[in-house]
Enzyme design. Sequence first.
Site, short mmCIF file in Angstrom:
data_model
loop_
_atom_site.label_atom_id
_atom_site.label_comp_id
_atom_site.label_asym_id
_atom_site.label_seq_id
_atom_site.Cartn_x
_atom_site.Cartn_y
_atom_site.Cartn_z
N HIS A 132 4.91 5.55 -1.79
CA HIS A 132 5.22 6.20 -3.07
C HIS A 132 4.11 6.99 -3.57
CE1 HIS A 132 2.98 2.63 -3.91
NE2 HIS A 132 2.96 2.80 -5.22
N ASP A 133 2.88 6.78 -3.24
CA ASP A 133 1.84 7.63 -3.84
C ASP A 133 1.46 8.67 -2.81
OD1 ASP A 133 1.45 6.14 -5.87
OD2 ASP A 133 -0.04 4.70 -5.01
N GLU A 190 -3.58 -3.36 -1.18
CA GLU A 190 -4.19 -2.03 -1.53
C GLU A 190 -5.61 -1.85 -1.84
OE1 GLU A 190 -2.08 1.99 -3.64
OE2 GLU A 190 -2.65 0.34 -4.71
N ASP A 211 -1.26 -4.32 -5.51
CA ASP A 211 -1.59 -3.01 -5.95
C ASP A 211 -3.16 -2.86 -6.56
OD1 ASP A 211 -0.67 -0.38 -6.88
OD2 ASP A 211 -1.36 -0.95 -8.81
N ASP A 262 5.72 -6.33 -5.05
CA ASP A 262 4.70 -5.39 -5.36
C ASP A 262 4.01 -6.53 -6.34
OD1 ASP A 262 2.93 -3.30 -5.63
OD2 ASP A 262 4.41 -2.01 -4.88
N ASP A 293 21.74 4.11 -6.52
CA ASP A 293 22.12 3.86 -7.89
C ASP A 293 23.69 3.33 -7.73
OD1 ASP A 293 22.78 3.76 -10.50
OD2 ASP A 293 23.05 6.03 -10.55
#
Length: 578
Positions: A344-345, A271, A213, A105, A28
Amino acid sequence: MAVVSRASGPDWWKRAVVYQIYPRSFADSDGDGIGDLRGIISRLDHLARLGVDVIWLSPVYPSPQDDNGYDISDYQGIEPVFGTLSDFDELLAGVHDRGMRLVMDLVVNHTSDEHPWFVESRADPAGPRRDWYWWRGARPGMAPGAPGAEPTNWASFFSGPAWEFDEASGEYYLHLFSRKQPDLNWENPDVRQAVYAMMRWWLDRGVDGFRMDVINMISKQLPLADGPVTHGVLGDGSALFQCGPRIHEFLQEMHEQVFAGRPEHVLTVGEMPGVTVEEAVLFTDPQRREVDMVFQFEHVSLDQGPGGKWDIRPLRLLDLKASLGRWQAGLAERGWNSLYWDNHDQPRAVSRFGDDGRYRTESAKMLATVLHLHRGTPYIYQGEELGMTNVPFAGPEDFRDIESVNYYASAVAGGADPAAVLAALRPLSRDNARTPMHWDDSPAAGFSTGEPWIAVNPNYPQINARAQVDDPDSVFSHYRAVIALRHAEPAVVDGDFTMLLPDDPTVYAFTRSLAGTTLLVVANFSGDPVPAPVPEAAQWAAAEFVLGNYPAPDPAPDPAPPTLLLAPWEARVYRRVG
């Protein structure tokens, strides 16, 4: 700007190592507690030092953030919380300047319900964009909006029915995920042309590829029908929308209209939940011109029982070896594997497959060694190169992920014991991977000067980048060594794969062979010393020791023992030539 990459040439993507960034949690720059593009720019040297070739950027498009950016409201912009298109261009230039590539993505099975396409589709049942999404009336003989009147019984991946009733038109729209993520209708050629135009726009801007995705869900089997009932009145429709009847046609059309003829090879990874080895051969056969590789989920489902994701069972190494070995064998002649432990999943690899306590460092290094020495393109998820662990979530208020929040609410409402639901959520929740990256031991782990959007893992003072990047014995340094071996040794990329000791419950062993060079990889998936009775163990003990997560073993005595003795969570790589 021309890209000069460590992995170059026509098959550069086979030699590459990919690093996934989850932008919300990486770095950040402005103190609002949410990661952003300028934060990523400030940390590019970390990735260059690690040695990766490709950065995969999870969605940074404008989004209501119902599913943390996987609900996109504008495919050709940047979410203001992440920055601007100008920031993106600077990031892309910085990636290319360091000899790396950037992959976006691509989320085109669905959009946000706030995307202009869906807003128009919803507003005008007779309009030209109504058919851009899946709209259907109520089940015959039932009143629209009544319980159970949905057009099919499909369950959403995020709990509840996969259909949302729209009172204004009296019809339902399909959403395999959140109700704010309506599915695009790929049967409509106008939808496909709009998606292809958007993809060409990003490639013309300079991006180097796409991670797609749930791309195997874009073709639905017609007519839409019920699936087998799995719980209550809801059913599993996956056989009707995973790898549907037109999926190969759609991907071949995409390749022809988007990727063909470009001067540089565009990296494409699809994916594909539920994809089989046999289907993956078709998807990744270069002659078919579909995708370079697929993400499959077989090996990350082995610790789940018949009740699904939250029915957690102990992972058996025999099952893991059988699964990964089957994929290695299945794609040996045609196609290509993608290699990953987490993303991330998925929860943190060292907590799921290793030991995140006493042997965290050793097991994190062992997992890197085993994965990256397989045949395929390896993926590193942010923080994996530090051995970041799962999070000790105290209660339901600590979760942010829509899947976890919805599951807790629906399970408890259905009468489940809240403590049991939490016990299932903790090890497998997607939030384990989404807590902030650990940069140093300052407040908020150096991720932000503000309060992070999700709490930092409390072990960040011990596990962080600053403590590891200059330590030759760290997890980070081991990842560097594994990546360097991949870049330097052709057998890692192009060699044959042979699984050894398939019935050993604790030792994972295999060889990679190419043009007279053979590598042996042997690893202990336990916290106890174990013998590794690999074939020709005595000869291997006298071979060149290439890499390990313990100090190099002493020279073998003469005669050498018939097995290799491995320390807890130890991994070794040997090389023989000739």
